[in-house]
Scaffold this motif. Structure first.
Motif, PDB file in Angstrom:
ATOM      1  N   UNK A  11      15.363 -36.074  39.666  1.00 40.20           N
ATOM      2  CA  UNK A  11      16.608 -35.282  38.817  1.00 40.20           C
ATOM      3  C   UNK A  11      15.797 -34.583  37.659  1.00 40.20           C
ATOM      4  N   UNK A  12      15.338 -35.428  37.007  1.00 40.93           N
ATOM      5  CA  UNK A  12      14.479 -34.760  35.922  1.00 40.93           C
ATOM      6  C   UNK A  12      13.944 -33.525  36.332  1.00 40.93           C
ATOM      7  N   UNK A  13      13.036 -33.486  37.273  1.00 41.82           N
ATOM      8  CA  UNK A  13      12.390 -32.262  37.912  1.00 41.82           C
ATOM      9  C   UNK A  13      13.244 -31.085  38.184  1.00 41.82           C
ATOM     10  N   UNK A  14      13.972 -31.504  38.930  1.00 40.04           N
ATOM     11  CA  UNK A  14      15.001 -30.699  39.399  1.00 40.04           C
ATOM     12  C   UNK A  14      15.770 -29.798  38.129  1.00 40.04           C
ATOM     13  N   UNK A  15      16.226 -30.561  37.440  1.00 43.67           N
ATOM     14  CA  UNK A  15      16.855 -30.046  36.060  1.00 43.67           C
ATOM     15  C   UNK A  15      15.905 -29.260  35.110  1.00 43.67           C
ATOM     16  N   UNK A  16      14.793 -30.046  34.734  1.00 45.44           N
ATOM     17  CA  UNK A  16      13.904 -29.474  33.960  1.00 45.44           C
ATOM     18  C   UNK A  16      13.455 -27.869  34.578  1.00 45.44           C
ATOM     19  N   UNK A  17      13.156 -28.055  35.792  1.00 44.13           N
ATOM     20  CA  UNK A  17      12.878 -26.779  36.302  1.00 44.13           C
ATOM     21  C   UNK A  17      13.831 -25.479  35.938  1.00 44.13           C
ATOM     22  N   UNK A  18      14.896 -25.836  36.405  1.00 44.37           N
ATOM     23  CA  UNK A  18      16.216 -24.743  36.103  1.00 44.37           C
ATOM     24  C   UNK A  18      16.202 -24.582  34.572  1.00 44.37           C
ATOM     25  N   UNK A  19      16.002 -25.435  33.823  1.00 39.99           N
ATOM     26  CA  UNK A  19      15.966 -25.385  32.058  1.00 39.99           C
ATOM     27  C   UNK A  19      14.789 -24.543  31.964  1.00 39.99           C
ATOM     28  N   UNK A  20      13.702 -24.659  32.417  1.00 46.91           N
ATOM     29  CA  UNK A  20      12.494 -23.760  32.162  1.00 46.91           C
ATOM     30  C   UNK A  20      12.731 -22.490  32.593  1.00 46.91           C
ATOM     31  N   UNK A  21      13.353 -22.199  33.755  1.00 49.85           N
ATOM     32  CA  UNK A  21      13.559 -20.826  34.268  1.00 49.85           C
ATOM     33  C   UNK A  21      14.649 -20.124  33.479  1.00 49.85           C
ATOM     34  N   UNK A  23      15.307 -20.904  30.387  1.00 50.63           N
ATOM     35  CA  UNK A  23      14.575 -20.474  28.944  1.00 50.63           C
ATOM     36  C   UNK A  23      13.739 -19.534  29.149  1.00 50.63           C
ATOM     37  N   UNK A  24      12.857 -19.057  30.365  1.00 51.16           N
ATOM     38  CA  UNK A  24      12.139 -18.139  30.324  1.00 51.16           C
ATOM     39  C   UNK A  24      12.600 -16.770  30.506  1.00 51.16           C
ATOM     40  N   UNK A  25      13.832 -16.695  31.062  1.00 54.30           N
ATOM     41  CA  UNK A  25      14.283 -15.409  31.335  1.00 54.30           C
ATOM     42  C   UNK A  25      15.227 -14.917  30.289  1.00 54.30           C
ATOM     43  N   UNK A  27      14.353 -15.699  27.193  1.00 48.34           N
ATOM     44  CA  UNK A  27      13.396 -14.887  26.292  1.00 48.34           C
ATOM     45  C   UNK A  27      13.237 -13.474  26.505  1.00 48.34           C
ATOM     46  N   UNK A  28      12.852 -13.413  27.844  1.00 51.14           N
ATOM     47  CA  UNK A  28      12.683 -11.872  28.369  1.00 51.14           C
ATOM     48  C   UNK A  28      13.734 -11.132  27.799  1.00 51.14           C
ATOM     49  N   UNK A  29      14.925 -11.650  28.473  1.00 53.47           N
ATOM     50  CA  UNK A  29      16.125 -10.692  28.055  1.00 53.47           C
ATOM     51  C   UNK A  29      16.498 -10.279  26.594  1.00 53.47           C
ATOM     52  N   UNK A  30      16.183 -11.444  25.844  1.00 52.40           N
ATOM     53  CA  UNK A  30      16.379 -11.132  24.424  1.00 52.40           C
ATOM     54  C   UNK A  30      15.329 -10.242  23.848  1.00 52.40           C
ATOM     55  N   UNK A  31      14.019 -10.169  24.292  1.00 54.60           N
ATOM     56  CA  UNK A  31      13.227  -9.124  23.919  1.00 54.60           C
ATOM     57  C   UNK A  31      13.352  -7.890  24.294  1.00 54.60           C
TER      58      UNK A  31
END
Length: 320
Positions: A11-21, A23-25, A27-31
């Motif tokens: 659960x943690x890994x699946x949710x964390x992976x999506x959260x990280x994804x 977060x990353x996108x 940041x890119x969109x904001x920049x």
């Protein structure tokens, strides 16, 4: 059902992976938006990508009930708050869907972890967004979140008052109007109970003072609110052809506001016409057996509509 045990590693890994994804996108969109060095189409594609990831996250929570994992990974702070003021339709839709799902799967946990200022976004969507589906989603969240939550109600009253709710009636479809009126009745009855009940403990007294501070009951007695609600009753006929059930919450609302608004309606030609037309329409609907398959008590509804129709014809000196 809410689960209190620690989330499984997957659960943690699946949710964390999506959260990280996300977060990353984000940041890119904001920049990209700030720098303006990429085309607007490229920026929109990034936000569409974020929306897809939010959809995947919502499905995990809805289908597999990974709610605890989302909250334990600080999902609200990491991905909801940074995107909460987005105007991109696809992303706004997914944010609303996520919030709805969190309240559906774990209402008490959602109430504990979701900060009250998120209600600001919901109110903005409900009041200003032209997308009727978005308004409905925002109302769905508020329907779960506002009852028995005086702190949140206080914020709504301070920010917006009641006006945005009844001003939006004419823009909504019958099912959304029914839910809005039901929510209004639930909260008003909550306040009446808190204000009129006996204070048997210090907590009861503190809650009484808090509800008194919110001032919903006092606001109910003002011409602005009463005449605003009168427009709801005027619009009811238009909705009733699509949803017979709307007469139920309308009748309950009429009973709840009677001590506050009936005197203000007396002698007003607009009110006289509205309640006559509403009662006539209701009687025609009964004669056509349009309520035959519903759970509505047509006798009670006829009584309250008749009472209003007759009493508003009386003369009343408007002291306001």
């Amino acid at each position: 059902m809410e689960q209190n045990e620690p989330p499984a590693l997957s659960e943690d890994l699946n949710v964390e992976n999506l959260i990280q994804e996300i977060e990353h996108t984000t940041a890119l969109a904001g920049k990209s938006r700030r720098d303006g060095n990429l085309s607007s189409d490229h920026t929109e594609r990034l936000y569409d990508k974020i929306a897809v990831s939010f959809n995947d996250l919502t499905e995990l929570i809805d289908v597999k009930n990974y709610t605890n994992a989302f909250f334990s990974q600080q999902g609200i702070d990491r991905v909801v708050i940074p995107n909460i003021r987005t105007n991109y339709p696809s992303l706004r839709l997914q944010l609303l869907s996520l919030l709805k799902t969190l309240f559906k799967k774990a209402p008490s946990t959602a109430n504990a972890f979701i900060p009250t200022n998120i209600i600001d976004m919901l109110l903005d969507v409900f009041e200003n967004d032209d997308n009727l589906a978005f308004k409905a989603h925002a109302l769905d969240v508020m329907y779960q979140w506002l009852p028995n939550n005086p702190k949140l109600q206080a914020r709504v009253m301070k920010l917006k008052g009641l006006e945005p709710f009844y001003e939006q009636i004419s823009k909504l479809d019958s099912n959304v109007v029914r839910k809005l009126l039901d929510l209004f009745n639930i909260i008003l009855e909550e306040h009446l109970h808190a204000r009129n009940g006996k204070q048997k403990s210090k907590h009861d007294y503190e809650m009484f003072k808090f509800y008194q501070m919110i001032g919903l009951v006092e606001r109910m007695s003002t011409p602005t609110v009463c005449y605003g609600l009168l427009n709801i009753f005027k619009d009811t006929i238009a909705f009733s052809g699509n949803s017979r059930e709307i007469f139920g919450p309308v009748a309950k609302l009429l009973m709840n506001i009677q001590p506050f608004c009936l005197n203000l309606y007396k002698g007003k030609n607009t009110a006289i016409d509205i309640f006559k037309n509403l009662h006539d329409f209701f009687k025609e609907s009964v004669e056509k057996e349009l309520f035959k398959d519903t759970q509505l008590n047509v006798t009670d509804i006829d009584f309250i509509l008749t009472e209003y129709k007759d009493k508003v014809k009386e003369h009343y000196k408007d002291e306001f």
